[in-house]
Design a protein around this motif. Structure first.
Motif, PDB file in Angstrom:
ATOM      1  N   GLY A  34      40.496  31.083 -22.186  1.00  0.00           N
ATOM      2  CA  GLY A  34      39.654  30.182 -22.957  1.00  0.00           C
ATOM      3  C   GLY A  34      39.996  28.726 -22.720  1.00  0.00           C
ATOM      4  N   ALA A  35      41.268  28.426 -22.567  1.00  0.00           N
ATOM      5  CA  ALA A  35      41.688  27.036 -22.362  1.00  0.00           C
ATOM      6  C   ALA A  35      41.147  26.476 -21.045  1.00  0.00           C
ATOM      7  CB  ALA A  35      43.207  26.944 -22.394  1.00  0.00           C
ATOM      8  N   MET A  36      40.916  27.346 -20.060  1.00  0.00           N
ATOM      9  CA  MET A  36      40.323  26.902 -18.794  1.00  0.00           C
ATOM     10  C   MET A  36      38.838  26.591 -18.960  1.00  0.00           C
ATOM     11  SD  MET A  36      41.940  29.503 -16.014  1.00  0.00           S
ATOM     12  CE  MET A  36      40.887  28.867 -14.720  1.00  0.00           C
ATOM     13  N   ALA A  37      38.206  27.193 -19.959  1.00  0.00           N
ATOM     14  CA  ALA A  37      36.748  27.103 -20.084  1.00  0.00           C
ATOM     15  C   ALA A  37      36.287  25.951 -20.962  1.00  0.00           C
ATOM     16  CB  ALA A  37      36.205  28.422 -20.645  1.00  0.00           C
ATOM     17  N   SER A  38      37.168  25.361 -21.729  1.00  0.00           N
ATOM     18  CA  SER A  38      36.757  24.296 -22.639  1.00  0.00           C
ATOM     19  C   SER A  38      37.859  23.248 -22.756  1.00  0.00           C
ATOM     20  CB  SER A  38      36.456  24.868 -24.026  1.00  0.00           C
ATOM     21  OG  SER A  38      36.149  23.832 -24.935  1.00  0.00           O
ATOM     22  N   SER A  39      37.446  21.994 -22.783  1.00  0.00           N
ATOM     23  CA  SER A  39      38.427  20.912 -22.948  1.00  0.00           C
ATOM     24  C   SER A  39      38.769  20.696 -24.414  1.00  0.00           C
ATOM     25  CB  SER A  39      37.873  19.608 -22.358  1.00  0.00           C
ATOM     26  OG  SER A  39      37.677  19.735 -20.977  1.00  0.00           O
ATOM     27  N   TYR A  40      37.922  21.202 -25.312  1.00  0.00           N
ATOM     28  CA  TYR A  40      38.137  20.987 -26.739  1.00  0.00           C
ATOM     29  C   TYR A  40      38.278  22.334 -27.437  1.00  0.00           C
ATOM     30  CZ  TYR A  40      36.712  16.246 -25.679  1.00  0.00           C
ATOM     31  OH  TYR A  40      36.633  14.986 -25.148  1.00  0.00           O
ATOM     32  N   VAL A  41      39.502  22.754 -27.557  1.00  0.00           N
ATOM     33  CA  VAL A  41      39.809  24.039 -28.186  1.00  0.00           C
ATOM     34  C   VAL A  41      40.565  23.760 -29.483  1.00  0.00           C
ATOM     35  CG1 VAL A  41      41.158  26.152 -27.960  1.00  0.00           C
ATOM     36  CG2 VAL A  41      39.871  25.271 -25.997  1.00  0.00           C
ATOM     37  N   GLY A  42      40.265  24.502 -30.527  1.00  0.00           N
ATOM     38  CA  GLY A  42      40.962  24.255 -31.784  1.00  0.00           C
ATOM     39  C   GLY A  42      40.818  25.422 -32.733  1.00  0.00           C
ATOM     40  N   GLY A  43      40.822  25.101 -34.032  1.00  0.00           N
ATOM     41  CA  GLY A  43      40.688  26.145 -35.040  1.00  0.00           C
ATOM     42  C   GLY A  43      41.880  27.081 -35.056  1.00  0.00           C
ATOM     43  N   LEU A  44      41.595  28.342 -35.104  1.00  0.00           N
ATOM     44  CA  LEU A  44      42.645  29.356 -35.201  1.00  0.00           C
ATOM     45  C   LEU A  44      43.041  29.882 -33.820  1.00  0.00           C
ATOM     46  CD1 LEU A  44      41.109  31.170 -38.264  1.00  0.00           C
ATOM     47  CD2 LEU A  44      43.129  29.707 -38.257  1.00  0.00           C
ATOM     48  N   SER A  45      42.047  30.151 -32.965  1.00  0.00           N
ATOM     49  CA  SER A  45      42.263  30.523 -31.570  1.00  0.00           C
ATOM     50  C   SER A  45      43.299  31.633 -31.382  1.00  0.00           C
ATOM     51  CB  SER A  45      42.626  29.280 -30.739  1.00  0.00           C
ATOM     52  OG  SER A  45      41.485  28.461 -30.583  1.00  0.00           O
ATOM     53  N   GLY A  46      42.892  32.823 -31.705  1.00  0.00           N
ATOM     54  CA  GLY A  46      43.717  34.008 -31.493  1.00  0.00           C
ATOM     55  C   GLY A  46      42.927  35.224 -31.930  1.00  0.00           C
ATOM     56  N   ALA A  47      43.477  36.399 -31.731  1.00  0.00           N
ATOM     57  CA  ALA A  47      42.763  37.609 -32.130  1.00  0.00           C
ATOM     58  C   ALA A  47      42.859  37.799 -33.645  1.00  0.00           C
ATOM     59  CB  ALA A  47      43.348  38.812 -31.415  1.00  0.00           C
ATOM     60  N   PHE A  48      41.735  38.076 -34.269  1.00  0.00           N
ATOM     61  CA  PHE A  48      41.728  38.405 -35.696  1.00  0.00           C
ATOM     62  C   PHE A  48      41.999  39.903 -35.861  1.00  0.00           C
ATOM     63  CE2 PHE A  48      38.791  34.984 -37.708  1.00  0.00           C
ATOM     64  CZ  PHE A  48      39.499  33.995 -37.068  1.00  0.00           C
TER      65      PHE A  48
END
Length: 455
Positions: free
Chosen positions: A321-335
């Motif tokens: 995911g980090a390769m696909a977007s320059s703006y990553v945030g929130g929780l970012s992990g498996a629920f």
């Protein structure tokens, strides 16, 4: 230069959307309400309602346009606002209830599914407004449909506010009591955080933090079905090769979220915020994080090896995911919410997945002990102790953790609760019967951990 695609890539995308339950879980508009604060309740309510309608009035319309034009389902449209505790220092508990009802009314008028931000940040201590808002949470959740609440009780920088932890144990019990006719569903709209992120698009913990702009568009993707299929296609791959395959699929999922977020941003005239990389399951068969772990080779989710498998999954999703977007945030992990994940429900019913094992798994994923039904007679102090354990994992590991427990009124271990929709259904899970009341009643604040001696 125009991009070209192979027919295999086109067919793979169609399959992801039509068969593997790939969708955009949510588009969330974050809206600052800081300029709506004041001492007069009625004028504050009017300003809040006007501002929400002004910024979110076209959200549902634009989401519908994007669904039709791109062929991508967008499941939820949501609003996250400034933590309401910031606005109510001069008001009392009944006034906070009136504001919750204003949020609910404005959310209904613009057609969104949820409004998050009936929230307070008390990881180091309470202000008067914080305490009034928290005391108003049970009534607010019992008398509104869309409003979600959250309270941050701990951070790595400040430690764990055990007075707040103890209070939240009582607030969760009271919320369950006031919504007893619906299996305590009010608790499904209440999250207790440590290290809460300020740009999280997922409910019930979404709010628009103090470092955020006037408004922002945040997107949360889904995609467990896609990852499960990718894992099933590699029955003989070693775990390194499996991680690489998951990483590539996470890249594709996230690019879709980035596309939808930027288009929504442009059409609404609101800055693009972040894509949250989380894999968010739904109750639909095949759209399960537990199924991914079992596809890796575990006989049943919750057995030995589950924490390691989840760690691999979480890390690979973040890398892709980090390769696909320059703006990553929130929780970012498996629920790993129990009631919202058919595989988790199956494992809990089989007895392989316990609350203790879920707690261990939360040390390597986001977000925490989520959507877990426990016996209705569980003491408030025991709920507080579970919150304290989860907060400690977050504080020591410098990550977000959270607790969303439902002490189902009148239910005991082995009974079932039914919430419907994305909230799903689940068995009531047993918990440790030994008490922790004396520990919780000590109160105070557990100090922030030392950061140098990390073993």
């Amino acid at each position: 230069m125009p991009l070209s695609f192979t027919w295999q890539e086109i067919m793979q995308t169609i399959r992801m959307l039509q068969v593997e339950n790939l969708d955009i879980r949510t588009i969330t508009i974050g809206i600052s309400l800081r300029d709506c604060a004041g001492k007069d309740l009625s004028s504050m309510q009017a300003r809040i309602e006007e501002k929400i309608k002004r910024y979110a009035g076209r959200l549902v319309e634009v989401a519908g346009q994007l669904e039709r034009e791109l062929g991508i389902p967008i499941i939820n449209k949501r609003i996250a606002v400034t933590p309401i505790a910031f606005l109510v220092e001069d008001l009392d508990k009944d006034d906070t209830l009136a504001i919750a009802q204003t949020l609910d009314k404005a959310g209904a008028e613009v057609g969104v599914d949820f409004v998050g931000g009936f929230s307070a940040l008390v990881h180091k201590g309470f202000t008067r407004g914080d305490r009034q808002l928290i005391l108003g949470i049970p009534q607010a959740l019992a008398t509104t449909e869309r409003v979600c609440a959250s309270v941050n009780v701990a951070s790595t920088k400040s430690g764990i506010n055990m007075d707040a932890v103890g209070l939240m144990g009582r607030i969760i019990k009271e919320t369950a009591k006031l919504t007893a006719d619906r299996d305590g569903i009010g608790c499904a709209k209440l999250v207790v955080f440590s290290n809460a992120p300020e740009d999280n698009p997922f409910m019930a913990g979404a709010f628009h933090g103090v470092g955020e702009p006037e408004a922002a568009i945040n997107v949360g993707v889904s995609g467990p079905g896609v990852i499960r299929r990718a894992v099933e296609e590699e029955p003989d791959a070693d775990l390194g090769a499996l991680a690489e395959k998951i990483k590539k699929m996470a890249f594709k999922i996230t690019r879709m979220g980035e596309l939808v977020g930027r288009e929504a941003s442009q059409r609404l005239g609101i800055p693009f915020g972040i894509v949250d990389l989380s894999l968010a399951p739904t109750p639909a068969v095949g759209d399960s994080v537990a199924d991914i772990l079992e596809a890796m080779g575990l006989e049943r989710c919750g057995t030995h090896g589950s924490t390691a498998a989840l760690a691999l999954l979480n890390d690979a999703v973040k890398k892709g995911g980090a390769m696909a977007s320059s703006y990553v945030g929130g929780l970012s992990g498996a629920f790993i919410p129990v009631s919202e994940d058919a595989g988790m429900v199956r494992a809990a019913e089989a007895g392989t997945l316990t609350v203790d094992k879920l707690e261990a798994m939360t040390s390597v994923c986001s977000v925490g002990l989520d959507m877990i039904a426990i016996p209705g007679d569980t003491p408030a102090e025991t709920i507080a102790a579970i919150i304290a354990d989860e907060a400690a994992i977050g504080v020591i590991n410098r990550k977000t953790t959270a607790v969303r427990l439902i002490p189902a009124p009148g239910k005991k271990a082995g009974d079932r609760v039914e919430f419907g929709g994305l909230l799903g259904q689940a068995p009531v899970m047993p918990i440790n019967q030994a008490g922790a009341a004396t520990f919780i009643h000590r109160g105070g604040r557990i100090p922030a951990p030392i950061q140098a001696l990390t073993n």
